[in-house]
Design a protein around this motif. Structure first.
Motif, PDB file in Angstrom:
ATOM      1  N   ASP A 195       0.835  -1.183   0.000  1.00 17.33           N
ATOM      2  CA  ASP A 195       0.000   0.000   0.000  1.00 17.33           C
ATOM      3  C   ASP A 195       0.878   1.243   0.000  1.00 17.33           C
ATOM      4  N   ILE A 196       0.329   2.287  -0.577  1.00 14.87           N
ATOM      5  CA  ILE A 196       0.968   3.598  -0.556  1.00 14.87           C
ATOM      6  C   ILE A 196       0.033   4.539   0.186  1.00 14.87           C
ATOM      7  N   CYS A 197       0.529   5.151   1.247  1.00 19.54           N
ATOM      8  CA  CYS A 197      -0.340   5.946   2.118  1.00 19.54           C
ATOM      9  C   CYS A 197       0.221   7.351   2.294  1.00 19.54           C
ATOM     10  N   GLN A 198      -0.651   8.240   2.663  1.00 21.79           N
ATOM     11  CA  GLN A 198      -0.262   9.612   2.941  1.00 21.79           C
ATOM     12  C   GLN A 198       0.126   9.732   4.416  1.00 21.79           C
ATOM     13  N   ARG A 199       1.068  10.615   4.688  1.00 23.78           N
ATOM     14  CA  ARG A 199       1.469  10.826   6.084  1.00 23.78           C
ATOM     15  C   ARG A 199       0.288  11.300   6.899  1.00 23.78           C
ATOM     16  N   GLY A 200       0.279  10.900   8.145  1.00 25.56           N
ATOM     17  CA  GLY A 200      -0.804  11.288   9.050  1.00 25.56           C
ATOM     18  C   GLY A 200      -1.982  10.327   9.072  1.00 25.56           C
ATOM     19  N   THR A 201      -2.015   9.418   8.111  1.00 20.72           N
ATOM     20  CA  THR A 201      -3.104   8.445   8.076  1.00 20.72           C
ATOM     21  C   THR A 201      -2.674   7.160   8.792  1.00 20.72           C
ATOM     22  N   SER A 202      -3.596   6.214   8.877  1.00 19.33           N
ATOM     23  CA  SER A 202      -3.321   4.932   9.533  1.00 19.33           C
ATOM     24  C   SER A 202      -3.637   3.789   8.580  1.00 19.33           C
TER      25      SER A 202
END
Lengths: 113, 117
Positions: B11-18
């Motif tokens: 997965d590729i996620c944005q900072r601040g997310t979980s």
């Protein structure tokens, strides 16, 4: 200083050669010594384990443990391209639960046809 | 032996997310383990999860950052909370399997490759 040191490689050898891998460690409480093989994008799989000092052979694989020198080795004879993988050493103290393994960083091995 | 599956595989996620990672085993096991494998670094144990009790975290890892659930003997989740780029890593689930010898082999899942932007 890391508890387990392992040269990351890569180690490139021609098919049929002997692959020699090793790890050093600092914790004298380690009693169980393991070698794992990890193919790209896969989880590690256990190759061999040794309890305390001594040698163990399984087919083309030989594991050696020298507790006096805090040094373990894995030898792969007659290496094949399918042996190309990352090899991780791991260790556990007898008083730890089995899950508490200390791993080396892994050595990438490339066997060229 | 034990067969372990993990979701998602990457997965590729944005900072601040979980992100919550799932681990499913094909047999009942007492102890499950979560590891982190950062690029060029050794596999590091995050925590041990026993069914019916709180997870035990290793030094440097805290429950607020890596909450773990273990609702039954075949399943566990690891959440990576409030992510930063430093959390980019491979996360692996593992279990012990009794093989009849003096050593209980550890079996690993295929891992979840996480990239945090």
């Amino acid at each position: 200083q890391k508890e387990v040191e392992q040269d990351p490689g890569p180690l490139s050898v021609p098919e049929g050669a002997i692959v020699s891998l090793n790890c050093t460690y600092s914790n004298s409480a380690f009693q169980y010594f393991m070698w794992y093989r990890q193919y790209s994008r896969k989880g590690p799989e256990l190759l061999m384990y040794t309890y305390s000092s001594g040698n163990k052979e399984d087919g083309r694989f030989t594991a050696q443990v020298d507790k006096s020198s805090k040094y373990i080795s894995l030898f792969i004879r007659d290496s094949q391209p399918s042996d190309s993988a990352t090899y991780l050493c791991a260790m556990s103290a007898a008083t730890d639960s089995w899950g508490k393994l200390q791993f080396g960083a892994g050595t990438q091995v490339v066997v060229t046809p | 032996s034990a067969v372990i599956s993990q979701k998602p595989s990457r997965d590729i996620c944005q900072r601040g997310t979980s992100l919550t990672i799932q681990c499913q085993v094909d047999s009942q096991v007492t102890m499950m383990f979560w590891y982190r494998q950062q690029p060029g670094q050794s596999l590091t144990l995050i925590a041990t999860a026993n069914q019916g009790s709180e997870a035990t975290y290793e030094s440097g890892f805290v429950i607020d950052k890596f909450p773990i659930s273990r609702p039954n003997l075949t399943f566990s989740t690891l959440t990576v909370s409030n992510m930063s780029p430093e959390d980019s890593s491979i996360y692996l689930c593992s279990v012990e399997g009794y093989t009849g010898g003096s050593y209980n082999e550890q079996f690993f899942g295929p891992g979840t490759r996480l990239t945090v932007l």
